[in-house]
Design a protein around this motif. Structure first.
Motif, short mmCIF file in Angstrom:
data_model
loop_
_atom_site.label_atom_id
_atom_site.label_comp_id
_atom_site.label_asym_id
_atom_site.label_seq_id
_atom_site.Cartn_x
_atom_site.Cartn_y
_atom_site.Cartn_z
N LEU A 16 0.82 -1.21 0.00
CA LEU A 16 0.00 0.00 0.00
C LEU A 16 0.86 1.26 0.00
O LEU A 16 0.45 2.28 -0.49
CB LEU A 16 -0.92 0.02 1.22
CG LEU A 16 -2.07 -0.96 1.18
CD1 LEU A 16 -2.85 -0.93 2.49
CD2 LEU A 16 -3.00 -0.66 0.02
N GLY A 17 1.99 1.19 0.58
CA GLY A 17 2.86 2.37 0.66
C GLY A 17 4.23 2.03 0.13
O GLY A 17 4.47 2.00 -1.06
N SER A 38 -8.39 -2.67 10.28
CA SER A 38 -7.12 -2.46 10.95
C SER A 38 -6.04 -2.58 9.88
O SER A 38 -6.09 -3.50 9.06
CB SER A 38 -6.87 -3.50 12.04
OG SER A 38 -7.84 -3.42 13.05
N LEU A 39 -5.10 -1.67 9.88
CA LEU A 39 -4.03 -1.66 8.88
C LEU A 39 -2.69 -1.75 9.59
O LEU A 39 -2.39 -0.95 10.48
CB LEU A 39 -4.10 -0.38 8.04
CG LEU A 39 -3.05 -0.22 6.95
CD1 LEU A 39 -3.14 -1.34 5.91
CD2 LEU A 39 -3.21 1.14 6.27
N PHE A 40 -1.91 -2.76 9.19
CA PHE A 40 -0.59 -2.99 9.77
C PHE A 40 0.47 -2.90 8.68
O PHE A 40 0.20 -3.21 7.52
CB PHE A 40 -0.50 -4.39 10.39
CG PHE A 40 -1.47 -4.62 11.51
CD1 PHE A 40 -1.11 -4.39 12.82
CD2 PHE A 40 -2.75 -5.10 11.26
CE1 PHE A 40 -2.00 -4.61 13.87
CE2 PHE A 40 -3.65 -5.33 12.29
CZ PHE A 40 -3.27 -5.08 13.58
N THR A 41 1.66 -2.53 9.07
CA THR A 41 2.81 -2.59 8.19
C THR A 41 3.94 -3.26 8.97
O THR A 41 3.88 -3.32 10.20
CB THR A 41 3.23 -1.20 7.67
OG1 THR A 41 4.14 -1.35 6.61
CG2 THR A 41 3.83 -0.35 8.78
N LEU A 42 4.92 -3.78 8.28
CA LEU A 42 6.03 -4.43 8.97
C LEU A 42 7.06 -3.40 9.41
O LEU A 42 7.48 -2.57 8.62
CB LEU A 42 6.70 -5.46 8.08
CG LEU A 42 5.93 -6.75 7.86
CD1 LEU A 42 6.78 -7.72 7.05
CD2 LEU A 42 5.51 -7.39 9.15
N VAL A 76 -0.50 1.00 11.37
CA VAL A 76 -0.16 2.21 10.62
C VAL A 76 -0.90 3.39 11.22
O VAL A 76 -0.38 4.50 11.31
CB VAL A 76 -0.54 2.05 9.13
CG1 VAL A 76 -0.39 3.34 8.37
CG2 VAL A 76 0.30 0.96 8.50
N VAL A 77 -2.13 3.16 11.61
CA VAL A 77 -2.98 4.20 12.16
C VAL A 77 -3.93 3.53 13.15
O VAL A 77 -4.17 2.32 13.07
CB VAL A 77 -3.75 4.92 11.01
CG1 VAL A 77 -4.69 3.97 10.31
CG2 VAL A 77 -4.48 6.14 11.49
#
Length: 180
Positions: free
Chosen positions: A73-74, A97-101, A109-110
């Motif tokens: 996504l980013g 829910s949004l996660f990033t590593l 993420v937020v």
């Protein structure tokens, strides 16, 4: 594993080390064998180290048909994880829910509540010269510049830009909230 725990699983290389990792959604069944899940959690097993890490999927962690999406996504150097849970109401509402590593582990993420409840209300969108669009989300401390040149004909027809990508008037936009 407790037989009263439902799970949905996928395997892929999440952290870029060349070893497939397991990513799960875990939850407890709802009353009377319904399709409801309670206490939904995101879990990841590092394929190389074998370490299990479990994360809350946010405060709104009860609902139907939990769904796990993994992709970019980013930053294209690591994958992001989006968890979506149907609220079960008639309004077509979902919890997200949004996660990033970060350092090989999922990190939000937020704030999940802000993501579901309307982070879009505080987002600002500005059209920039060169068929670019700037999106800012102050509470998440993020900013993106999107290249919309693949839709230049549409933006030119709408009077946003001329054929060379010059912005004809100052324009602002909005971000739709995350609903079905």
């Amino acid at each position: 594993m407790d037989p009263a725990i439902k799970k949905a699983k996928t395997t892929l290389d999440m952290n870029g080390d060349g070893v497939r990792d397991s990513v799960f959604l875990l939850g407890r069944p709802g009353p009377d064998g319904s399709s409801m899940w309670k206490d939904v959690r995101l879990a990841m097993v590092d394929g190389a180290a074998g370490a299990l890490t479990v994360y809350a999927a946010g405060d709104a962690n009860t609902g139907y048909a939990p769904h796990l999406w993994i992709g970019f996504l980013g930053d294209a150097t690591h994958k992001d994880v989006l968890v979506r849970i149907e609220s079960g109401g008639s309004g077509g509402t979902w919890y997200y829910s949004l996660f990033t590593l970060k350092d090989g582990l999922p990190a939000p993420v937020v704030d999940p509540y802000a993501l579901t409840a309307g982070i879009s209300q505080e987002a600002s969108v500005r059209f920039l010269p060169g068929f670019l669009v700037e999106v800012r989300m102050p509470s998440a401390h993020v900013q993106w510049v999107l290249d919309v040149s693949d839709r230049s004909a549409e933006y030119t027809a709408l009077g946003f830009y001329d054929e060379q990508g010059r912005l004809l008037t100052s324009r602002e936009g909005w971000v739709d909230p995350l609903v079905s």
